[in-house]
Scaffold this active site. Structure first.
Site, PDB file in Angstrom:
ATOM      1  N   THR A   6     -21.907  -5.620   5.640  1.00 23.81           N
ATOM      2  CA  THR A   6     -21.430  -4.935   7.440  1.00 23.81           C
ATOM      3  C   THR A   6     -21.081  -3.513   7.142  1.00 23.81           C
ATOM      4  OG1 THR A   6     -19.192  -4.604   5.836  1.00 23.81           O
ATOM      5  CG2 THR A   6     -19.492  -6.140   7.118  1.00 23.81           C
ATOM      6  N   LEU A   7     -21.783  -2.524   7.608  1.00 24.03           N
ATOM      7  CA  LEU A   7     -21.995  -1.279   7.434  1.00 24.03           C
ATOM      8  C   LEU A   7     -20.994  -0.361   8.090  1.00 24.03           C
ATOM      9  CD1 LEU A   7     -25.715  -2.448   8.320  1.00 24.03           C
ATOM     10  CD2 LEU A   7     -24.836  -1.495   6.013  1.00 24.03           C
TER      11      LEU A   7
ATOM     12  N   GLU B 158      -9.777 -10.436  -5.671  1.00 27.38           N
ATOM     13  CA  GLU B 158      -8.143  -9.195  -5.955  1.00 27.38           C
ATOM     14  C   GLU B 158      -7.516 -10.797  -6.841  1.00 27.38           C
ATOM     15  OE1 GLU B 158      -7.635  -6.224  -2.679  1.00 27.38           O
ATOM     16  OE2 GLU B 158      -6.439  -7.469  -2.374  1.00 27.38           O
TER      17      GLU B 158
ATOM     18  N   ASN C 236      -4.183  -9.148   4.335  1.00 22.98           N
ATOM     19  CA  ASN C 236      -4.300  -8.011   5.477  1.00 22.98           C
ATOM     20  C   ASN C 236      -5.697  -9.139   6.671  1.00 22.98           C
ATOM     21  OD1 ASN C 236      -3.398  -5.920   4.647  1.00 22.98           O
ATOM     22  ND2 ASN C 236      -5.160  -4.880   3.640  1.00 22.98           N
TER      23      ASN C 236
ATOM     24  N   ASP D 209     -11.291  -5.388   6.633  1.00 24.87           N
ATOM     25  CA  ASP D 209     -10.190  -6.862   6.620  1.00 24.87           C
ATOM     26  C   ASP D 209     -10.053  -7.207   7.729  1.00 24.87           C
ATOM     27  OD1 ASP D 209      -9.882  -6.798   3.697  1.00 24.87           O
ATOM     28  OD2 ASP D 209      -8.298  -5.291   4.154  1.00 24.87           O
TER      29      ASP D 209
ATOM     30  N   GLY E 169      -3.065  -5.239   0.935  1.00 26.92           N
ATOM     31  CA  GLY E 169      -3.947  -6.606   0.312  1.00 26.92           C
ATOM     32  C   GLY E 169      -4.875  -7.249   1.033  1.00 26.92           C
ATOM     33  N   LYS E 170      -6.258  -7.590   0.551  1.00 26.10           N
ATOM     34  CA  LYS E 170      -7.327  -7.699   1.082  1.00 26.10           C
ATOM     35  C   LYS E 170      -6.803  -9.649   1.757  1.00 26.10           C
ATOM     36  CE  LYS E 170     -10.636  -5.117  -1.408  1.00 26.10           C
ATOM     37  NZ  LYS E 170     -10.536  -3.748  -0.405  1.00 26.10           N
TER      38      LYS E 170
ATOM     39  N   ASP F 120       1.375  -0.797  -0.051  1.00 25.97           N
ATOM     40  CA  ASP F 120      -0.157   0.369   0.151  1.00 25.97           C
ATOM     41  C   ASP F 120       0.812   1.212   0.225  1.00 25.97           C
ATOM     42  OD1 ASP F 120      -2.780  -1.464   0.101  1.00 25.97           O
ATOM     43  OD2 ASP F 120      -3.005  -1.627   2.118  1.00 25.97           O
TER      44      ASP F 120
HETATM   45  O1  RIB Z   1      -9.123  -3.334   1.440  1.00 21.56           O
HETATM   46  C1  RIB Z   1      -7.968  -2.641   2.266  1.00 21.56           C
HETATM   47  C2  RIB Z   1      -6.750  -3.338   1.148  1.00 21.56           C
HETATM   48  O2  RIB Z   1      -7.018  -3.236   0.078  1.00 21.56           O
HETATM   49  C3  RIB Z   1      -5.866  -2.386   0.677  1.00 21.56           C
HETATM   50  O3  RIB Z   1      -4.931  -2.944   1.801  1.00 21.56           O
HETATM   51  C4  RIB Z   1      -5.333  -2.575  -0.447  1.00 21.56           C
HETATM   52  O4  RIB Z   1      -3.863  -2.957  -0.153  1.00 21.56           O
HETATM   53  C5  RIB Z   1      -6.544  -2.669  -1.791  1.00 21.56           C
HETATM   54  O5  RIB Z   1      -6.031  -4.582  -1.634  1.00 21.56           O
END
Ligand code: RIB
Ligand code: NA
Length: 303
Positions: free
Chosen positions: A220-221, A141, A44, A258, A40-41, A14
């Site tokens: 989720t909200l 992703e 994370n 995440d 990255g989800k 990020d």
């Molecule tokens: O959900 C947040 C994430 O979305 C970030 O860390 C970014 O890398 C994207 O994948």
């Protein structure tokens, strides 16, 4: 030690710019601050579960560049089993360009790079993890064919976080997931609702996602918490409130979803006897802690 939570998904570096507000198209803004982070989800969610105390493993692809090497070390430091995290020659590690406003809102552009190489073969290669894990977690992703293969091979509880949302989500994805989880904007896109801003609208969307094939849905909200329901709950959807966080304490909501998924996976793996409502409440508590610190993984709480 057997794996509790297995994540099959993305790892992204990020690049975060903190800015007074989000830019308009064509606009140049002065930001206050820049920071890189591990994101990255997939990664994370894996780190969020690991920090809650789960034994975790990640199946993911990085580039054979310095970002990839750094990321691998970081995951090891977090205690994640990285036996099936590969650095690929000729590929770049995925990157995300993120803007975070003073109000804590964000927007994100991802270029997935090596993540695009996650394939159905990787499911076969990580077979022992698929056999032993209690909970499998996937996102969008990485290539959908690989995700569908992973879901088909897994016999335990699977959580699909359909983020970022895709148009024309295959019905199979909803049907294969034990738990199908999206946020309000992803749910709106999938159900073609103009907006989801209230608990009532979210319950309505949850009903539509059940009709689209989902077994159990969680929407989720953000600060409103989450709604959930199942195909067999006869059209009754429940609301779980999130702990109140005063507006001035919300510094960065990036990755809060995440944190929620990772904590949900941890709770489902560790306390299978508990009700879904309890798992969701625990996950909301973890997500609401994460919004009070900057960054994605960097802001996830440890227990
Ligand atoms: O959900 C947040 C994430 O979305 C970030 O860390 C970014 O890398 C994207 O994948
Ligand atoms: Na955060």
């Amino acid at each position: 030690q057997t794996t509790e939570v297995l994540v099959f998904g993305s790892a992204i570096i990020d690049f975060i710019c903190y800015t007074p507000r989000l830019p308009k198209p064509g606009e140049t803004l002065h930001g206050h601050r820049f920071q890189t982070g591990y994101g990255g989800k997939g990664a994370n969610q894996c780190v969020a579960a690991a920090r809650q105390g789960s034994r975790t493993a990640l199946v993911a692809k990085l580039g054979a560049d310095t970002f990839g090497g750094d990321y691998l070390r970081q995951l090891r430091d977090e205690g994640v089993n990285v036996e099936h995290v590969q650095q690929l020659e000729g590929q770049t590690t995925g990157v995300a360009q993120i803007a975070v406003s003073d109000g804590g809102e964000n927007n994100i552009i991802i270029v997935v790079g090596a993540n695009s190489q996650l394939s159905p073969c990787d499911v076969a290669q990580a077979e022992e993890l698929f056999l032993e894990a209690k909970v499998l977690v996937c996102q969008l992703e990485t290539p959908i064919e690989a995700t569908l293969t992973a879901l088909k091979h897994f016999k335990g509880v699977s959580i699909v976080n359909a983020a970022p949302a895709m148009e024309n989500t295959p019905r199979e994805l909803l049907e294969l997931a034990s738990i199908f989880c999206v946020n309000e904007s992803e749910a709106a896109l999938m159900t073609q609702m103009a907006q989801i801003e209230t608990v009532e609208e979210a319950k309505n969307a949850a009903g539509k996602l059940i009709k689209m094939g989902a077994n159990t849905v969680i929407i989720t909200l953000g600060k409103l918490g989450a709604v959930f329901g199942s195909a067999d709950s006869a059209g009754v959807y429940q609301h779980v409130a999130a702990p109140h966080v005063p507006a001035e304490k919300v510094v960065d909501t990036t990755g809060a979803g995440d944190a929620f998924i990772g904590a949900l996976a941890h709770n489902m793996a560790r306390h299978p006897q508990n009700k879904l409502e309890e798992h969701i409440a625990a996950a909301c508590a973890v997500a609401s802690q994460s919004v009070q610190l900057p960054g994605t993984q960097a802001s996830f709480p440890r227990t």
